[in-house]
Design a protein around this motif. Structure first.
Motif, PDB file in Angstrom:
ATOM      1  N   SER A   7     -42.709  34.437  22.172  1.00  0.00           N
ATOM      2  CA  SER A   7     -42.235  34.193  20.811  1.00  0.00           C
ATOM      3  C   SER A   7     -41.445  35.384  20.287  1.00  0.00           C
ATOM      4  N   PHE A   8     -41.261  36.397  21.136  1.00  0.00           N
ATOM      5  CA  PHE A   8     -40.509  37.582  20.730  1.00  0.00           C
ATOM      6  C   PHE A   8     -39.018  37.349  20.995  1.00  0.00           C
ATOM      7  N   THR A   9     -38.486  36.355  20.303  1.00  0.00           N
ATOM      8  CA  THR A   9     -37.097  35.943  20.485  1.00  0.00           C
ATOM      9  C   THR A   9     -36.487  35.650  19.128  1.00  0.00           C
ATOM     10  N   MET A  10     -35.286  36.158  18.889  1.00  0.00           N
ATOM     11  CA  MET A  10     -34.577  35.912  17.639  1.00  0.00           C
ATOM     12  C   MET A  10     -33.207  35.311  17.948  1.00  0.00           C
ATOM     13  N   LEU A  11     -32.727  34.489  17.024  1.00  0.00           N
ATOM     14  CA  LEU A  11     -31.421  33.859  17.170  1.00  0.00           C
ATOM     15  C   LEU A  11     -30.403  34.622  16.333  1.00  0.00           C
ATOM     16  N   ALA A  12     -29.279  34.997  16.946  1.00  0.00           N
ATOM     17  CA  ALA A  12     -28.216  35.679  16.207  1.00  0.00           C
ATOM     18  C   ALA A  12     -27.702  34.769  15.091  1.00  0.00           C
ATOM     19  N   SER A  13     -27.311  35.378  13.972  1.00  0.00           N
ATOM     20  CA  SER A  13     -26.939  34.597  12.787  1.00  0.00           C
ATOM     21  C   SER A  13     -25.759  33.664  13.041  1.00  0.00           C
ATOM     22  N   GLN A  14     -24.871  34.042  13.958  1.00  0.00           N
ATOM     23  CA  GLN A  14     -23.709  33.185  14.213  1.00  0.00           C
ATOM     24  C   GLN A  14     -24.086  31.874  14.907  1.00  0.00           C
ATOM     25  N   LEU A  15     -25.340  31.774  15.362  1.00  0.00           N
ATOM     26  CA  LEU A  15     -25.795  30.548  16.018  1.00  0.00           C
ATOM     27  C   LEU A  15     -26.636  29.665  15.102  1.00  0.00           C
ATOM     28  N   HIS A  16     -26.834  30.096  13.854  1.00  0.00           N
ATOM     29  CA  HIS A  16     -27.680  29.325  12.940  1.00  0.00           C
ATOM     30  C   HIS A  16     -27.148  27.918  12.707  1.00  0.00           C
ATOM     31  N   SER A  17     -25.838  27.757  12.790  1.00  0.00           N
ATOM     32  CA  SER A  17     -25.249  26.432  12.565  1.00  0.00           C
ATOM     33  C   SER A  17     -25.751  25.416  13.588  1.00  0.00           C
ATOM     34  N   MET A  18     -26.165  25.891  14.763  1.00  0.00           N
ATOM     35  CA  MET A  18     -26.683  24.983  15.781  1.00  0.00           C
ATOM     36  C   MET A  18     -28.020  24.384  15.346  1.00  0.00           C
ATOM     37  N   ILE A  19     -28.792  25.151  14.564  1.00  0.00           N
ATOM     38  CA  ILE A  19     -30.051  24.627  14.029  1.00  0.00           C
ATOM     39  C   ILE A  19     -29.771  23.684  12.870  1.00  0.00           C
ATOM     40  N   LEU A  20     -28.882  24.096  11.975  1.00  0.00           N
ATOM     41  CA  LEU A  20     -28.575  23.280  10.800  1.00  0.00           C
ATOM     42  C   LEU A  20     -27.977  21.933  11.190  1.00  0.00           C
ATOM     43  N   SER A  21     -27.207  21.914  12.275  1.00  0.00           N
ATOM     44  CA  SER A  21     -26.607  20.661  12.747  1.00  0.00           C
ATOM     45  C   SER A  21     -27.552  19.876  13.646  1.00  0.00           C
ATOM     46  N   ARG A  22     -28.715  20.483  13.938  1.00  0.00           N
ATOM     47  CA  ARG A  22     -29.738  19.893  14.803  1.00  0.00           C
ATOM     48  C   ARG A  22     -29.295  19.790  16.262  1.00  0.00           C
ATOM     49  N   GLU A  23     -28.262  20.516  16.609  1.00  0.00           N
ATOM     50  CA  GLU A  23     -27.883  20.593  18.019  1.00  0.00           C
ATOM     51  C   GLU A  23     -28.949  21.352  18.802  1.00  0.00           C
TER      52      GLU A  23
ATOM     53  N   ASN B 190     -41.800  45.899  18.156  1.00  0.00           N
ATOM     54  CA  ASN B 190     -41.832  45.200  19.431  1.00  0.00           C
ATOM     55  C   ASN B 190     -40.405  44.939  19.882  1.00  0.00           C
ATOM     56  N   GLN B 191     -40.214  44.881  21.172  1.00  0.00           N
ATOM     57  CA  GLN B 191     -38.885  44.588  21.688  1.00  0.00           C
ATOM     58  C   GLN B 191     -38.685  43.078  21.732  1.00  0.00           C
ATOM     59  N   PHE B 192     -37.623  42.632  21.101  1.00  0.00           N
ATOM     60  CA  PHE B 192     -37.294  41.220  20.999  1.00  0.00           C
ATOM     61  C   PHE B 192     -36.071  40.900  21.849  1.00  0.00           C
ATOM     62  N   ILE B 193     -36.039  39.667  22.348  1.00  0.00           N
ATOM     63  CA  ILE B 193     -34.837  39.137  22.983  1.00  0.00           C
ATOM     64  C   ILE B 193     -33.967  38.546  21.873  1.00  0.00           C
ATOM     65  N   ILE B 194     -32.773  39.058  21.699  1.00  0.00           N
ATOM     66  CA  ILE B 194     -31.840  38.525  20.706  1.00  0.00           C
ATOM     67  C   ILE B 194     -30.844  37.626  21.430  1.00  0.00           C
ATOM     68  N   LEU B 195     -30.835  36.361  21.082  1.00  0.00           N
ATOM     69  CA  LEU B 195     -29.937  35.399  21.721  1.00  0.00           C
ATOM     70  C   LEU B 195     -28.596  35.421  20.994  1.00  0.00           C
ATOM     71  N   LYS B 196     -27.570  35.936  21.669  1.00  0.00           N
ATOM     72  CA  LYS B 196     -26.246  36.103  21.060  1.00  0.00           C
ATOM     73  C   LYS B 196     -25.336  34.902  21.299  1.00  0.00           C
ATOM     74  N   ASP B 197     -25.523  34.240  22.441  1.00  0.00           N
ATOM     75  CA  ASP B 197     -24.686  33.085  22.763  1.00  0.00           C
ATOM     76  C   ASP B 197     -25.466  32.176  23.704  1.00  0.00           C
ATOM     77  N   LEU B 198     -25.411  30.881  23.443  1.00  0.00           N
ATOM     78  CA  LEU B 198     -26.109  29.929  24.304  1.00  0.00           C
ATOM     79  C   LEU B 198     -25.426  28.576  24.219  1.00  0.00           C
ATOM     80  N   VAL B 199     -25.729  27.734  25.191  1.00  0.00           N
ATOM     81  CA  VAL B 199     -25.219  26.367  25.200  1.00  0.00           C
ATOM     82  C   VAL B 199     -26.386  25.430  25.484  1.00  0.00           C
ATOM     83  N   VAL B 200     -26.440  24.321  24.755  1.00  0.00           N
ATOM     84  CA  VAL B 200     -27.494  23.330  24.963  1.00  0.00           C
ATOM     85  C   VAL B 200     -27.123  22.468  26.164  1.00  0.00           C
ATOM     86  N   MET B 201     -27.983  22.483  27.183  1.00  0.00           N
ATOM     87  CA  MET B 201     -27.748  21.683  28.383  1.00  0.00           C
ATOM     88  C   MET B 201     -28.317  20.271  28.233  1.00  0.00           C
ATOM     89  N   VAL B 202     -29.540  20.186  27.687  1.00  0.00           N
ATOM     90  CA  VAL B 202     -30.183  18.888  27.460  1.00  0.00           C
ATOM     91  C   VAL B 202     -30.794  18.914  26.061  1.00  0.00           C
TER      92      VAL B 202
END
Length: 300
Positions: free
Chosen positions: A55-71, A96-108
């Motif tokens: 659970s030590f994972t954060m989403l970069a702010s530029q990816l928040h639109s993917m949550i808002l759009s439910r992608e 604590n050291q967190f994984i920051i997700l800067k860019d990702l693509v939804v595969m499924v």
């Protein structure tokens, strides 16, 4: 399709050991908004590689639109195109050291996968602590207040009044085997919605594997995908209406939550006795005892 084969097994342990992992594929098991009111919105994720979760994972702010759009949603399978490691302070005030997700693509998409893949466990060190990039952590999958907000408060009272409740979320406060027949053993559960609790809940035998595998444990947060009400007879308590749990999914493992959420109480009627689907009982525990752990102290 074998979704499990898409996941990059072992990637989380490697990342926690600060090893280079190129475009790993993970499953999203949870997304929680954790920022206080008035601050910039932040999302904390629970991700899995099929073997382990963190659970030590954060989403970069530029990816928040993917949550808002439910992608990007629960159970989605994603390829991480770019990530960094950063030291952040969580609600326990520890760094604590967190994984920051800067860019990702939804595969499924999550609504296609529709369930957790495999039986991923937190990465544990030799001292029995959850590991976050070699830093010990006693924090939950989400901040305590966020976990409490997952529970469907009032759901148990509604169910006891024979009202329709769609996929309520409960916490499991106890599991007790009441018949010993191997894989066909019967288990009685103590469940809580954060306000009230009820020990008149039974697990269908098809779900026993969740207990045997350690997936369903004390303090787990679960979403009830299907349930019915049935009349059953307990030898010391007579005929009772019982919630039969037919299908459920563990949202947050018990070994991550680690404690009871809130101060749930039995549902009582005007006479001061515990209610089970509009049927009052004068046996065992009236509410004045303040006994929360009915399951472990009641004879079935």
């Amino acid at each position: 399709m074998e979704y499990e084969n898409l996941l990059t097994k072992g990637a989380l342990r490697a990342i926690m050991n600060n090893e280079e992992v190129n475009e790993p594929v993970f499953q999203i098991l949870g997304l929680r908004k954790i920022t206080a009111v008035g601050a910039n919105v932040k999302y904390r994720l629970t991700i899995s590689d099929g073997q382990h979760l963190t659970s030590f994972t954060m989403l970069a702010s530029q990816l928040h639109s993917m949550i808002l759009s439910r992608e990007l949603n629960e159970f989605a399978i994603v390829k991480i195109k770019h990530h960094i490691i950063s030291k952040l302070t969580d609600h326990s005030k520890e760094k604590n050291q967190f994984i920051i997700l800067k860019d990702l693509v939804v595969m499924v998409p999550g609504n296609v996968v529709s369930s957790k893949i495999g039986d991923p466990k937190p990465i544990i060190d030799n001292s029995g602590h959850t590991v976050a990039n070699k830093i010990y952590a006693s924090v939950n999958v989400t901040p305590t207040m966020q976990i409490e907000n997952l529970l469907t408060k009032g759901a148990l009272r509604a169910i006891m009044n024979n009202e329709e409740v769609n996929k309520p979320v409960f916490q499991v406060l106890g599991i007790r085997k009441i018949t010993d027949a191997g894989v066909n053993s019967k288990h009685r559960l103590l469940i809580s919605d954060g306000q009230n609790l009820n020990s008149f809940a039974m697990l269908v035998t098809q779900l026993n594997s969740m207990i045997l595998s350690g997936e369903l444990t004390e303090f787990s947060i679960v979403k009830i995908k299907d349930h019915i009400i049935s009349n059953l007879t307990y030898h010391s308590e007579g005929n009772k209406q019982v919630i039969i749990l037919i299908d459920l999914v563990v949202i947050v493992p018990g070994n991550v939550v680690l404690s009871k959420i809130g101060d749930p109480k039995p549902i009582v009627n005007n006479s001061g006795y515990m209610v089970t689907n509009r049927m009052s009982t004068s046996v065992d525990v009236p509410p004045t005892t303040g006994n929360d752990n009915l399951l472990t102290e009641r004879s079935i």
